[in-house]
Design a protein around this motif. Structure first.
Motif, PDB file in Angstrom:
ATOM      1  N   GLY A 188      -5.408   2.892  -6.964  1.00 22.62           N
ATOM      2  CA  GLY A 188      -7.521   3.242  -7.598  1.00 22.62           C
ATOM      3  C   GLY A 188      -7.145   2.439  -8.110  1.00 22.62           C
ATOM      4  N   MET A 189      -6.954   1.055  -7.713  1.00 24.78           N
ATOM      5  CA  MET A 189      -8.073  -0.301  -8.038  1.00 24.78           C
ATOM      6  C   MET A 189      -8.900   0.126  -7.447  1.00 24.78           C
ATOM      7  SD  MET A 189      -5.488  -3.611  -9.363  1.00 24.78           S
ATOM      8  CE  MET A 189      -5.685  -4.289  -8.390  1.00 24.78           C
ATOM      9  N   ALA A 190      -8.683   0.049  -6.317  1.00 21.08           N
ATOM     10  CA  ALA A 190      -9.978  -0.067  -4.997  1.00 21.08           C
ATOM     11  C   ALA A 190     -11.124   1.306  -4.958  1.00 21.08           C
ATOM     12  CB  ALA A 190      -9.241   0.776  -3.904  1.00 21.08           C
ATOM     13  N   LEU A 191     -10.478   2.339  -6.527  1.00 21.71           N
ATOM     14  CA  LEU A 191     -11.465   3.494  -6.845  1.00 21.71           C
ATOM     15  C   LEU A 191     -12.197   3.048  -7.661  1.00 21.71           C
ATOM     16  CD1 LEU A 191      -9.297   6.881  -5.410  1.00 21.71           C
ATOM     17  CD2 LEU A 191     -11.328   5.664  -4.602  1.00 21.71           C
ATOM     18  N   LEU A 211      -8.131  -7.688  -2.305  1.00 23.90           N
ATOM     19  CA  LEU A 211      -8.379  -7.724  -1.195  1.00 23.90           C
ATOM     20  C   LEU A 211      -8.407  -5.759  -0.539  1.00 23.90           C
ATOM     21  CD1 LEU A 211      -5.681 -10.085   0.191  1.00 23.90           C
ATOM     22  CD2 LEU A 211      -7.799  -9.341   0.419  1.00 23.90           C
ATOM     23  N   SER A 212      -7.835  -4.727  -1.970  1.00 21.20           N
ATOM     24  CA  SER A 212      -7.719  -3.355  -1.474  1.00 21.20           C
ATOM     25  C   SER A 212      -8.469  -3.072  -1.345  1.00 21.20           C
ATOM     26  CB  SER A 212      -6.701  -2.590  -2.890  1.00 21.20           C
ATOM     27  OG  SER A 212      -7.793  -2.478  -4.056  1.00 21.20           O
ATOM     28  N   PHE A 271       3.078   0.227  -5.711  1.00 26.84           N
ATOM     29  CA  PHE A 271       1.730  -0.148  -5.302  1.00 26.84           C
ATOM     30  C   PHE A 271       0.981   0.755  -4.148  1.00 26.84           C
ATOM     31  CE2 PHE A 271       5.095  -3.745  -7.166  1.00 26.84           C
ATOM     32  CZ  PHE A 271       3.823  -4.282  -8.719  1.00 26.84           C
ATOM     33  N   VAL A 272       1.062   0.857  -3.375  1.00 25.48           N
ATOM     34  CA  VAL A 272       0.061   1.628  -2.569  1.00 25.48           C
ATOM     35  C   VAL A 272      -0.880   2.627  -3.247  1.00 25.48           C
ATOM     36  CG1 VAL A 272      -0.104   3.481  -0.440  1.00 25.48           C
ATOM     37  CG2 VAL A 272       1.733   1.574  -0.467  1.00 25.48           C
ATOM     38  N   ARG A 329     -11.387  -1.606 -14.782  1.00 24.92           N
ATOM     39  CA  ARG A 329     -10.749  -0.846 -15.153  1.00 24.92           C
ATOM     40  C   ARG A 329      -9.523  -0.561 -15.562  1.00 24.92           C
ATOM     41  NH1 ARG A 329     -15.041   3.487 -13.657  1.00 24.92           N
ATOM     42  NH2 ARG A 329     -16.783   2.567 -15.192  1.00 24.92           N
ATOM     43  N   ALA A 330      -9.112  -0.859 -14.048  1.00 24.86           N
ATOM     44  CA  ALA A 330      -7.372  -0.875 -13.712  1.00 24.86           C
ATOM     45  C   ALA A 330      -6.973  -1.277 -14.221  1.00 24.86           C
ATOM     46  CB  ALA A 330      -7.024  -0.862 -12.383  1.00 24.86           C
ATOM     47  N   SER A 331      -7.395  -2.509 -14.735  1.00 25.00           N
ATOM     48  CA  SER A 331      -6.233  -3.624 -15.275  1.00 25.00           C
ATOM     49  C   SER A 331      -6.270  -3.419 -16.762  1.00 25.00           C
ATOM     50  CB  SER A 331      -7.161  -5.570 -15.685  1.00 25.00           C
ATOM     51  OG  SER A 331      -6.972  -5.743 -13.677  1.00 25.00           O
ATOM     52  N   GLN A 332      -7.177  -3.050 -17.164  1.00 26.77           N
ATOM     53  CA  GLN A 332      -7.881  -2.151 -19.280  1.00 26.77           C
ATOM     54  C   GLN A 332      -6.416  -1.015 -19.088  1.00 26.77           C
ATOM     55  OE1 GLN A 332     -11.162  -1.326 -19.708  1.00 26.77           O
ATOM     56  NE2 GLN A 332     -12.235  -3.040 -20.358  1.00 26.77           N
ATOM     57  N   LEU A 333      -5.982  -0.505 -18.077  1.00 24.96           N
ATOM     58  CA  LEU A 333      -5.237   0.680 -18.062  1.00 24.96           C
ATOM     59  C   LEU A 333      -4.181   0.401 -18.290  1.00 24.96           C
ATOM     60  CD1 LEU A 333      -4.968   3.955 -17.717  1.00 24.96           C
ATOM     61  CD2 LEU A 333      -4.804   3.271 -14.940  1.00 24.96           C
TER      62      LEU A 333
END
Length: 137
Positions: A98-101, A36-37, A92-93, A106-110
């Motif tokens: 960051g997740m959208a970008l 959704l982001s 969270f904002v 990738r964000a989950s791995q981080l």
């Protein structure tokens, strides 16, 4: 899971099953939030999440308050407001942006590296001892 099995002598219990169920539900919510982001801004995503969770949170609060009475203080309320507004909402904002970008994978791995890095930094910066997996002092 390894830690939980170590702590329970290799025999998972009902609490462990609750933990796995919570992990699955949270993972689904996390992935959906990442999806959704890319469509709506992070602040709106978090605001909708808070609004949609409010009924469940209200029920849990009504049930929990008689078990543990609340003693409000100015410092306690200020701390709660800081955690709610700055640490959680604004954090969270930025995270959802960051997740959208960078993408959910990738964000989950981080994010998966965070507990390990937290442990390493507490040992290196704060001098905390590493826990012994066998439970020896």
């Amino acid at each position: 899971m390894g830690f939980a099995l170590l702590q329970s002598n290799g025999a998972p219990g009902i609490r462990d099953l609750y933990l796995v169920a919570a992990l699955v539900v949270c993972a689904a919510g996390y992935a959906e939030g990442g999806r959704l982001s890319s469509r709506i801004p992070g602040w709106q995503l978090i605001a909708w999440g808070v609004l949609l969770a409010a009924p469940a949170n209200l029920v849990v609060t009504i049930v929990a308050v008689p078990m543990e009475p609340v003693h409000l203080s100015a410092r306690g309320v200020a701390g709660l407001l800081y955690i709610a507004a700055a640490s959680q909402f604004l954090g969270f904002v930025v995270w959802y942006r960051g997740m959208a970008l960078m993408g959910i994978a990738r964000a989950s791995q981080l994010r998966l590296m965070q507990p390990l890095l937290t442990l390493v930094w507490t040992v290196l910066l704060l001098g905390e001892p590493l826990p012994d997996p066998a439970g020896r002092p």
